[in-house]
Scaffold this motif. Sequence first.
Motif, PDB file in Angstrom:
ATOM      1  N   LEU A  74       0.836  -1.278   0.003  1.00  0.00           N
ATOM      2  CA  LEU A  74      -0.160   0.117   0.042  1.00  0.00           C
ATOM      3  C   LEU A  74       0.874   1.368  -0.204  1.00  0.00           C
ATOM      4  O   LEU A  74       1.745   1.567   0.831  1.00  0.00           O
ATOM      5  CB  LEU A  74      -0.802   0.066   1.111  1.00  0.00           C
ATOM      6  CG  LEU A  74      -2.059   1.042   1.303  1.00  0.00           C
ATOM      7  CD1 LEU A  74      -2.926   1.136   0.320  1.00  0.00           C
ATOM      8  CD2 LEU A  74      -2.463   1.160   2.662  1.00  0.00           C
ATOM      9  N   SER A  75       0.650   2.005  -0.964  1.00  0.00           N
ATOM     10  CA  SER A  75       1.605   3.244  -1.070  1.00  0.00           C
ATOM     11  C   SER A  75       1.265   4.527  -0.135  1.00  0.00           C
ATOM     12  O   SER A  75       2.030   5.243  -0.074  1.00  0.00           O
ATOM     13  CB  SER A  75       1.578   3.580  -2.651  1.00  0.00           C
ATOM     14  OG  SER A  75       0.323   4.121  -3.150  1.00  0.00           O
ATOM     15  N   ILE A  76      -0.020   4.430   0.356  1.00  0.00           N
ATOM     16  CA  ILE A  76      -0.385   5.535   1.185  1.00  0.00           C
ATOM     17  C   ILE A  76       0.099   5.633   2.371  1.00  0.00           C
ATOM     18  O   ILE A  76       0.077   4.451   3.029  1.00  0.00           O
ATOM     19  CB  ILE A  76      -2.155   5.630   0.776  1.00  0.00           C
ATOM     20  CG1 ILE A  76      -2.635   5.624  -0.429  1.00  0.00           C
ATOM     21  CG2 ILE A  76      -2.508   6.708   2.040  1.00  0.00           C
ATOM     22  CD1 ILE A  76      -2.227   7.158  -1.191  1.00  0.00           C
ATOM     23  N   LYS A  77       0.560   6.558   2.965  1.00  0.00           N
ATOM     24  CA  LYS A  77       1.130   6.822   4.386  1.00  0.00           C
ATOM     25  C   LYS A  77       0.382   7.697   4.967  1.00  0.00           C
ATOM     26  O   LYS A  77      -0.243   8.497   4.406  1.00  0.00           O
ATOM     27  CB  LYS A  77       2.860   7.171   3.971  1.00  0.00           C
ATOM     28  CG  LYS A  77       3.647   6.287   3.065  1.00  0.00           C
ATOM     29  CD  LYS A  77       3.600   4.721   3.548  1.00  0.00           C
ATOM     30  CE  LYS A  77       4.510   4.069   2.958  1.00  0.00           C
ATOM     31  NZ  LYS A  77       4.428   2.615   3.027  1.00  0.00           N
ATOM     32  N   GLY A  78       0.818   7.665   6.280  1.00  0.00           N
ATOM     33  CA  GLY A  78      -0.079   8.560   7.052  1.00  0.00           C
ATOM     34  C   GLY A  78       0.120  10.161   7.147  1.00  0.00           C
ATOM     35  O   GLY A  78      -0.810  11.084   6.955  1.00  0.00           O
ATOM     36  N   GLY A  79       1.434  10.405   6.478  1.00  0.00           N
ATOM     37  CA  GLY A  79       1.818  11.988   6.227  1.00  0.00           C
ATOM     38  C   GLY A  79       0.974  12.554   5.016  1.00  0.00           C
ATOM     39  O   GLY A  79       0.431  13.612   5.134  1.00  0.00           O
ATOM     40  N   GLU A  80       0.524  11.610   4.132  1.00  0.00           N
ATOM     41  CA  GLU A  80      -0.316  12.143   3.060  1.00  0.00           C
ATOM     42  C   GLU A  80      -1.746  12.416   3.427  1.00  0.00           C
ATOM     43  O   GLU A  80      -2.585  13.178   3.217  1.00  0.00           O
ATOM     44  CB  GLU A  80      -0.489  11.029   1.928  1.00  0.00           C
ATOM     45  CG  GLU A  80       0.935  10.712   1.171  1.00  0.00           C
ATOM     46  CD  GLU A  80       0.864   9.700   0.234  1.00  0.00           C
ATOM     47  OE1 GLU A  80       0.025   9.874  -0.767  1.00  0.00           O
ATOM     48  OE2 GLU A  80       1.634   8.620   0.309  1.00  0.00           O
ATOM     49  N   LEU A  81      -2.266  11.517   4.477  1.00  0.00           N
ATOM     50  CA  LEU A  81      -3.604  11.755   5.058  1.00  0.00           C
ATOM     51  C   LEU A  81      -3.545  13.057   6.020  1.00  0.00           C
ATOM     52  O   LEU A  81      -4.396  13.900   5.827  1.00  0.00           O
ATOM     53  CB  LEU A  81      -4.006  10.544   5.976  1.00  0.00           C
ATOM     54  CG  LEU A  81      -4.022   9.282   5.383  1.00  0.00           C
ATOM     55  CD1 LEU A  81      -4.735   8.267   6.202  1.00  0.00           C
ATOM     56  CD2 LEU A  81      -4.554   9.235   3.983  1.00  0.00           C
ATOM     57  N   ILE A  82      -2.705  13.434   6.600  1.00  0.00           N
ATOM     58  CA  ILE A  82      -2.499  14.592   7.261  1.00  0.00           C
ATOM     59  C   ILE A  82      -2.459  15.699   6.339  1.00  0.00           C
ATOM     60  O   ILE A  82      -3.058  16.775   6.541  1.00  0.00           O
ATOM     61  CB  ILE A  82      -1.137  14.705   8.155  1.00  0.00           C
ATOM     62  CG1 ILE A  82      -1.122  13.445   9.324  1.00  0.00           C
ATOM     63  CG2 ILE A  82      -0.962  16.025   8.870  1.00  0.00           C
ATOM     64  CD1 ILE A  82      -0.055  13.460  10.139  1.00  0.00           C
ATOM     65  N   ALA A  83      -1.571  15.755   5.245  1.00  0.00           N
ATOM     66  CA  ALA A  83      -1.598  16.567   4.300  1.00  0.00           C
ATOM     67  C   ALA A  83      -3.100  16.833   3.613  1.00  0.00           C
ATOM     68  O   ALA A  83      -3.487  17.996   3.187  1.00  0.00           O
ATOM     69  CB  ALA A  83      -0.559  16.218   3.195  1.00  0.00           C
ATOM     70  N   MET A  84      -3.804  15.932   3.607  1.00  0.00           N
ATOM     71  CA  MET A  84      -5.323  15.960   3.074  1.00  0.00           C
ATOM     72  C   MET A  84      -6.069  16.718   3.974  1.00  0.00           C
ATOM     73  O   MET A  84      -7.390  16.826   3.910  1.00  0.00           O
ATOM     74  CB  MET A  84      -5.788  14.660   2.536  1.00  0.00           C
ATOM     75  CG  MET A  84      -5.105  13.898   1.372  1.00  0.00           C
ATOM     76  SD  MET A  84      -5.909  12.401   1.303  1.00  0.00           S
ATOM     77  CE  MET A  84      -4.748  11.682  -0.156  1.00  0.00           C
ATOM     78  N   GLY A  85      -5.626  17.208   5.158  1.00  0.00           N
ATOM     79  CA  GLY A  85      -6.385  17.742   6.293  1.00  0.00           C
ATOM     80  C   GLY A  85      -6.932  16.777   7.466  1.00  0.00           C
ATOM     81  O   GLY A  85      -7.642  17.327   8.507  1.00  0.00           O
ATOM     82  N   LEU A  86      -6.370  15.446   7.662  1.00  0.00           N
ATOM     83  CA  LEU A  86      -6.820  14.576   8.674  1.00  0.00           C
ATOM     84  C   LEU A  86      -5.828  15.195   9.847  1.00  0.00           C
ATOM     85  O   LEU A  86      -4.663  15.378   9.812  1.00  0.00           O
ATOM     86  CB  LEU A  86      -6.652  13.238   8.421  1.00  0.00           C
ATOM     87  CG  LEU A  86      -7.336  12.215   9.052  1.00  0.00           C
ATOM     88  CD1 LEU A  86      -8.877  12.425   8.905  1.00  0.00           C
ATOM     89  CD2 LEU A  86      -6.858  10.775   8.700  1.00  0.00           C
ATOM     90  N   PRO A  87      -6.593  15.361  11.074  1.00  0.00           N
ATOM     91  CA  PRO A  87      -5.558  15.696  12.206  1.00  0.00           C
ATOM     92  C   PRO A  87      -4.703  14.524  12.724  1.00  0.00           C
ATOM     93  O   PRO A  87      -4.989  13.421  12.811  1.00  0.00           O
ATOM     94  CB  PRO A  87      -6.511  16.098  13.468  1.00  0.00           C
ATOM     95  CG  PRO A  87      -7.680  15.538  13.116  1.00  0.00           C
ATOM     96  CD  PRO A  87      -7.782  15.276  11.341  1.00  0.00           C
ATOM     97  N   ALA A  88      -3.500  14.811  12.957  1.00  0.00           N
ATOM     98  CA  ALA A  88      -2.622  13.817  13.468  1.00  0.00           C
ATOM     99  C   ALA A  88      -3.192  13.067  14.905  1.00  0.00           C
ATOM    100  O   ALA A  88      -3.694  13.632  15.695  1.00  0.00           O
ATOM    101  CB  ALA A  88      -1.171  14.331  13.826  1.00  0.00           C
ATOM    102  N   GLY A  89      -2.783  11.738  14.906  1.00  0.00           N
ATOM    103  CA  GLY A  89      -3.334  11.093  16.104  1.00  0.00           C
ATOM    104  C   GLY A  89      -3.987   9.698  15.628  1.00  0.00           C
ATOM    105  O   GLY A  89      -3.718   9.144  14.568  1.00  0.00           O
ATOM    106  N   PRO A  90      -4.773   9.095  16.579  1.00  0.00           N
ATOM    107  CA  PRO A  90      -5.263   7.924  16.297  1.00  0.00           C
ATOM    108  C   PRO A  90      -6.259   7.858  15.224  1.00  0.00           C
ATOM    109  O   PRO A  90      -6.058   6.735  14.519  1.00  0.00           O
ATOM    110  CB  PRO A  90      -6.089   7.824  17.546  1.00  0.00           C
ATOM    111  CG  PRO A  90      -5.539   8.326  18.530  1.00  0.00           C
ATOM    112  CD  PRO A  90      -5.129   9.722  17.989  1.00  0.00           C
ATOM    113  N   LEU A  91      -6.913   9.019  14.555  1.00  0.00           N
ATOM    114  CA  LEU A  91      -7.792   8.948  13.536  1.00  0.00           C
ATOM    115  C   LEU A  91      -7.028   8.510  12.235  1.00  0.00           C
ATOM    116  O   LEU A  91      -7.338   8.005  11.279  1.00  0.00           O
ATOM    117  CB  LEU A  91      -8.271  10.256  13.483  1.00  0.00           C
ATOM    118  CG  LEU A  91      -9.562  10.146  12.192  1.00  0.00           C
ATOM    119  CD1 LEU A  91     -10.556   9.114  12.493  1.00  0.00           C
ATOM    120  CD2 LEU A  91     -10.200  11.701  12.332  1.00  0.00           C
ATOM    121  N   VAL A  92      -5.603   9.026  12.354  1.00  0.00           N
ATOM    122  CA  VAL A  92      -4.781   8.621  11.136  1.00  0.00           C
ATOM    123  C   VAL A  92      -4.692   7.015  10.973  1.00  0.00           C
ATOM    124  O   VAL A  92      -4.796   6.467   9.678  1.00  0.00           O
ATOM    125  CB  VAL A  92      -3.311   9.301  11.134  1.00  0.00           C
ATOM    126  CG1 VAL A  92      -2.418   8.712   9.837  1.00  0.00           C
ATOM    127  CG2 VAL A  92      -3.506  10.795  10.938  1.00  0.00           C
TER     128      VAL A  92
END
Length: 429
Positions: free
Chosen positions: A373-391
């Motif tokens: 899977l190429s998607i990483k947590g940093g990309e989700l944060i860059a999309m607006g997701l707050p850092a933390g368990p939700l990532v």
Amino acid sequence: MGRTTDMGRDGGDHRQSGAAAGMTPARLPDAAWQHAEGLKKLLATLDDAHGGPRYVGGAVRDTLLGLSVSDIDIATALLPNVVMKRLQDAGIKAIPTGIEHGTVTAAVDGKSYEITTLRRDVATDGRRATVAFATDWQEDAARRDFTINALYADPKSGEVFDYFDGLSDLEARSLRFIGDANQRIAEDYLRILRYFRFLARYGGGQMDADAIQACANGAHGLTALSRERIAQELTRILALKDPVASVTLMIANGIFTPFLPELSASAANDLLRLVKREAQCAQPVSLAARFLALLTRDIVAVDKVAARLKLSNKMREGFAQRLRADAPTPANIRAIAYRADIDTARDAAMLYASDTELPECLARLEQWNVPTLSIKGGELIAMGLPAGPLVAKTLQAIEAAWIQEGFPDATRQRALAVEMVDAALPKKA
């Protein structure tokens, strides 16, 4: 054989070949392994006055059968300390691997050869023997297990020495203990498992009912052996091309009872089914799968078996992965491989897939590389997701959807990430 004592030297050499009196003696066929320069040097170093050295056991047996030879054992009347000195004087590396019971390993030109001094048993207890060194070839042969393993050959002439009619048994594919089977087994109970291993590999002729009965009679003695010795022999049996007939005999005669009470009631049929599938689908032998074919599908019970037999941690975890896998189908077989590995998925299919779905399961694994899977947590944060368990939770949801869709490419992975991030973010009023 843990204890070895030199109780004196015997004279005599019963030079009986496999041929009857007046007939041409049996000869060892020529084979490539006999022409190794290192072996020639080794044999010249061990020349003695008692008709040796000689090839013994598997190298002789398998060459007579036209099979490939990997291990070459040599018998000699020379005492172990003499063997060590001669090898060292000749510039050959000598390793005292079992010198207390007569065995020295010689390493020359990248190959190892086991050299063992002729012996006779003085005392046995079912696990090991006290032996005395000797110069009598027939005495040495008499302490071996099966007639087909008590064959010797002169490296110079090729003459085969057969003291217990092993050549006839080899030709008839008949496996016989030397002398009284009950006595041979009482000397070392591991010979029970060795009997069924050799039967699976070299049998096929008339069954020796007395030998089978002796194995059944002595099965209780297997509890005296170390779990490692039992596991090693059981592994060798299961690794053979077709061990089904031997394993079925073992089950019928209570051989597994002392050390494997978790044996499945359908073990013989399940192993037969697996071995047939291996042949039909041109799949390699998997020891993990063959072990599991013998056992109930109870992950706790199977782990107890692995612990009792002191199998490797890798094997134990492999059992657990195969038992935890979902029922394999073409739709989920790659998901099983992704969560574990290709071998686990293949074994799960071989063991548990239906007859109609097995070919497609295997086809979906053939030449398939487990993707990442190429998607990483940093990309989700860059999309607006707050850092933390939700990532982490959102990454898990993306992975689950990606697996469900059959591992689509990076473009679709990013689209899934956008969808999952959008779903995870709080909605604006």
